[in-house]
Design a protein around this motif. Structure first.
Motif, mmCIF file in Angstrom:
data_model
loop_
_atom_site.group_PDB
_atom_site.id
_atom_site.type_symbol
_atom_site.label_atom_id
_atom_site.label_comp_id
_atom_site.label_asym_id
_atom_site.label_seq_id
_atom_site.Cartn_x
_atom_site.Cartn_y
_atom_site.Cartn_z
ATOM 1 N N ARG A 130 0.830 -1.200 0.000
ATOM 2 C CA ARG A 130 0.000 0.000 0.000
ATOM 3 C C ARG A 130 0.869 1.257 0.000
ATOM 4 N N ALA A 131 1.946 1.241 0.763
ATOM 5 C CA ALA A 131 2.837 2.395 0.800
ATOM 6 C C ALA A 131 3.469 2.630 -0.560
ATOM 7 N N ARG A 132 3.894 1.561 -1.199
ATOM 8 C CA ARG A 132 4.521 1.719 -2.520
ATOM 9 C C ARG A 132 3.514 2.162 -3.571
ATOM 10 N N GLU A 133 2.278 1.705 -3.433
ATOM 11 C CA GLU A 133 1.226 2.178 -4.340
ATOM 12 C C GLU A 133 0.997 3.678 -4.153
ATOM 13 N N ALA A 134 1.029 4.147 -2.910
ATOM 14 C CA ALA A 134 0.881 5.581 -2.642
ATOM 15 C C ALA A 134 2.036 6.367 -3.254
ATOM 16 N N LEU A 135 3.247 5.851 -3.135
ATOM 17 C CA LEU A 135 4.407 6.524 -3.720
ATOM 18 C C LEU A 135 4.289 6.593 -5.239
ATOM 19 N N ARG A 136 3.784 5.523 -5.853
ATOM 20 C CA ARG A 136 3.593 5.546 -7.311
ATOM 21 C C ARG A 136 2.542 6.576 -7.702
ATOM 22 N N ALA A 137 1.461 6.669 -6.914
ATOM 23 C CA ALA A 137 0.415 7.655 -7.214
ATOM 24 C C ALA A 137 0.978 9.068 -7.135
ATOM 25 N N LEU A 138 1.827 9.331 -6.152
ATOM 26 C CA LEU A 138 2.451 10.640 -6.034
ATOM 27 C C LEU A 138 3.354 10.916 -7.229
ATOM 28 N N ALA A 139 4.168 9.936 -7.585
ATOM 29 C CA ALA A 139 5.095 10.125 -8.705
ATOM 30 C C ALA A 139 4.350 10.372 -10.006
ATOM 31 N N ASP A 140 3.229 9.678 -10.189
ATOM 32 C CA ASP A 140 2.468 9.813 -11.439
ATOM 33 C C ASP A 140 1.984 11.234 -11.656
ATOM 34 N N MET A 141 1.700 11.959 -10.575
ATOM 35 C CA MET A 141 1.201 13.324 -10.739
ATOM 36 C C MET A 141 2.238 14.377 -10.354
ATOM 37 N N GLY A 142 3.482 13.953 -10.152
ATOM 38 C CA GLY A 142 4.542 14.902 -9.820
ATOM 39 C C GLY A 142 4.428 15.457 -8.423
ATOM 40 N N ALA A 143 3.775 14.724 -7.514
ATOM 41 C CA ALA A 143 3.614 15.178 -6.131
ATOM 42 C C ALA A 143 4.702 14.572 -5.248
ATOM 43 N N VAL A 144 4.841 15.125 -4.057
ATOM 44 C CA VAL A 144 5.843 14.651 -3.112
ATOM 45 C C VAL A 144 5.215 14.467 -1.738
ATOM 46 N N ALA A 145 5.916 13.718 -0.890
ATOM 47 C CA ALA A 145 5.515 13.553 0.511
ATOM 48 C C ALA A 145 6.572 14.224 1.376
ATOM 49 N N LEU A 146 6.133 15.164 2.231
ATOM 50 C CA LEU A 146 7.041 15.873 3.126
ATOM 51 C C LEU A 146 6.764 15.446 4.557
ATOM 52 N N THR A 147 7.805 15.365 5.365
ATOM 53 C CA THR A 147 7.659 15.097 6.792
ATOM 54 C C THR A 147 8.344 16.233 7.544
ATOM 55 N N PRO A 148 8.156 16.302 8.852
ATOM 56 C CA PRO A 148 8.832 17.352 9.618
ATOM 57 C C PRO A 148 10.360 17.318 9.498
ATOM 58 N N HIS A 149 10.910 16.247 8.953
ATOM 59 C CA HIS A 149 12.355 16.175 8.726
ATOM 60 C C HIS A 149 12.782 17.016 7.526
ATOM 61 N N ASP A 150 11.816 17.394 6.660
ATOM 62 C CA ASP A 150 12.146 18.124 5.435
ATOM 63 C C ASP A 150 12.226 19.622 5.690
ATOM 64 N N ARG A 151 13.168 20.257 5.015
ATOM 65 C CA ARG A 151 13.354 21.709 5.151
ATOM 66 C C ARG A 151 12.114 22.470 4.710
ATOM 67 N N LEU A 152 11.415 21.976 3.702
ATOM 68 C CA LEU A 152 10.254 22.687 3.166
ATOM 69 C C LEU A 152 8.974 22.458 3.969
ATOM 70 N N TYR A 153 9.004 21.556 4.920
ATOM 71 C CA TYR A 153 7.832 21.355 5.778
ATOM 72 C C TYR A 153 7.601 22.654 6.556
ATOM 73 N N PRO A 154 6.379 23.215 6.503
ATOM 74 C CA PRO A 154 6.151 24.541 7.092
ATOM 75 C C PRO A 154 6.392 24.601 8.603
ATOM 76 N N ASP A 155 7.140 25.599 9.033
ATOM 77 C CA ASP A 155 7.355 25.797 10.467
ATOM 78 C C ASP A 155 6.034 26.008 11.197
ATOM 79 N N ALA A 156 5.075 26.648 10.510
ATOM 80 C CA ALA A 156 3.766 26.891 11.141
ATOM 81 C C ALA A 156 3.095 25.581 11.516
ATOM 82 N N PHE A 157 3.323 24.526 10.751
ATOM 83 C CA PHE A 157 2.739 23.223 11.078
ATOM 84 C C PHE A 157 3.487 22.566 12.234
ATOM 85 N N ARG A 158 4.787 22.779 12.293
ATOM 86 C CA ARG A 158 5.570 22.194 13.392
ATOM 87 C C ARG A 158 5.068 22.698 14.743
ATOM 88 N N ARG A 159 4.519 23.914 14.762
ATOM 89 C CA ARG A 159 4.078 24.512 16.027
ATOM 90 C C ARG A 159 2.661 24.107 16.418
#
Length: 377
Positions: free
Chosen positions: A71-100
């Motif tokens: 299921r996780a790999r299927e989700a990753l393929r769905a993201l790749a198919d539409m040029g989307a990405v998955a961000l986590t709090p480890h990523d620089r682009l993850y919004p600081d406003a969400f971290r708070r």
């Protein structure tokens, strides 16, 4: 530091467990210390975590199975198919406003221009059934705020949301759509053309995994993300009972400014916004009111000249078109646009726009598509 592909897959295995949500993820991580240890825990150990229980523990346990990996790999393929990405709090682009936030998104799915997450922003919310007055106010304010350098954040819903996003795009400015469903879903379906334009020129984000449908319970929670991303929230036409009230409540909890457009007395569409003004929301009649509140009088940025996000169609209208039909013709493009977007661009009300579109169709100059979409022939 961004996660490597294996660690991201682990995160997704947990994130796509149906019904898990940020609170349950936080409880699991507090008990076990890492995603890997959550996935390695027994059903009995998982069931002992507060808020999990035996039945949900069995769901979480499936994340560690080959089916969970698939299921996780299927989700990753769905993201790749539409040029989307998955961000986590480890990523620089993850919004600081969400971290708070007390309940930050465990995984944030995004499609479009990621740099827009770092821009100053104003949330624009309101009714899904606006009046012509509300559409005009939302368009004017969102357009001018976008020209002043603010990203327009809204929920990609019918009505005020769609008007605000379209106005930001028309101004050549940034806009962020916060979804109450998976990044690979379009809802409402009549906004499909708007979704495509926002992905190209703005940004779509959601905390819901690919494939998640637009369930009613998803939308109030996504409103906290609209409020968190915004320096202030502007409400344009809100009834007495409106989902936009959730965004206002989240904004107040987060210490954000709340602005409201006054409406005619006796107008049901403005009953909620007028009540907000009685409760202390800042009355707004122009973008400058918002900019001065955010920057101080005398320090507000001047709106720049608009830079269209896409060149207008190079098609000259027939010289014998009546004025309203010529304005609607000029607002159309080879790509499909919803009637509300055409009406805004033409500066007409929806009834007048529909009348002009019918006349253009009879002359074989415009084409009607499902979902109240129209385009040039």
């Amino acid at each position: 530091m961004a996660l490597d592909s294996a660690a991201l897959e682990e995160h997704l295995r947990l994130a796509i467990v149906p019904g898990i949500g940020p609170s349950r993820v936080a409880a699991l991580l507090a008990r076990f210390g890492s995603v890997a240890r959550v996935l390695g825990a027994s059903t009995r150990e998982l069931g002992g975590v507060p808020g999990i229980g035996p039945e949900f523990a069995r769901r979480v346990a499936t994340a560690a199975t080959p089916a969970g990996r698939a299921r996780a790999r299927e989700a990753l393929r769905a993201l790749a198919d539409m040029g989307a990405v998955a961000l986590t709090p480890h990523d620089r682009l993850y919004p600081d406003a969400f971290r708070r936030l007390p309940d930050p998104p465990f995984v944030l799915y995004a499609a479009g221009r990621l740099e827009q997450l770092g821009l100053p922003a104003v949330g624009v919310v309101g009714t899904r059934a606006p009046t012509e007055y509300g559409c005009g106010a939302a368009h004017r304010l969102a357009f001018d705020l976008a020209r002043a350098g603010y990203a327009i954040v809204s929920g990609m819903a019918r009505g005020i949301d769609a008007v605000a996003h379209a106005a930001a795009l028309q101004a050549g400015g940034p806009t962020v759509g916060v979804l109450g469903h998976g990044i690979d879903r379009v809802y409402p379906p009549e906004n499909r053309a708007l979704f495509s334009r926002v992905i190209r020129h703005g940004l779509l984000i959601t905390e819901l995994a690919p494939g998640e449908e637009p369930l009613a319970g998803n939308f109030p929670r996504r409103n906290r993300l609209i409020a968190a991303l915004s320096a202030g929230v502007l409400v344009v036409e809100m009834g007495e009972r409106s989902g936009a009230r959730h965004t206002v409540e989240f904004a107040l909890e987060l210490g954000r400014d709340v602005f409201a457009v006054p409406g005619p007395i006796g107008s049901a569409a403005s009953a909620g916004t007028n009540q907000l003004l009685k409760e202390g929301a800042r009355l707004v009649t122009s973008a400058r009111d918002i900019l001065e509140e955010l920057h101080g009088v005398g320090n507000a940025p001047e709106p720049a000249e608009p830079i269209p996000s896409a060149p207008p169609a190079a098609v000259a209208p027939p010289p014998d078109l009546p004025p309203d039909e010529a304005r609607v013709f000029a607002a159309l493009a080879p790509e499909a646009r919803h009637v509300d977007e055409v009406a805004i661009a033409a500066g007409l009300g929806t009834p007048g726009t529909l009348s002009a579109l019918l006349a253009l169709e009879l002359r074989d100059l415009a084409e009607s598509l499902p979902g109240k979409q129209f385009r040039l022939r």
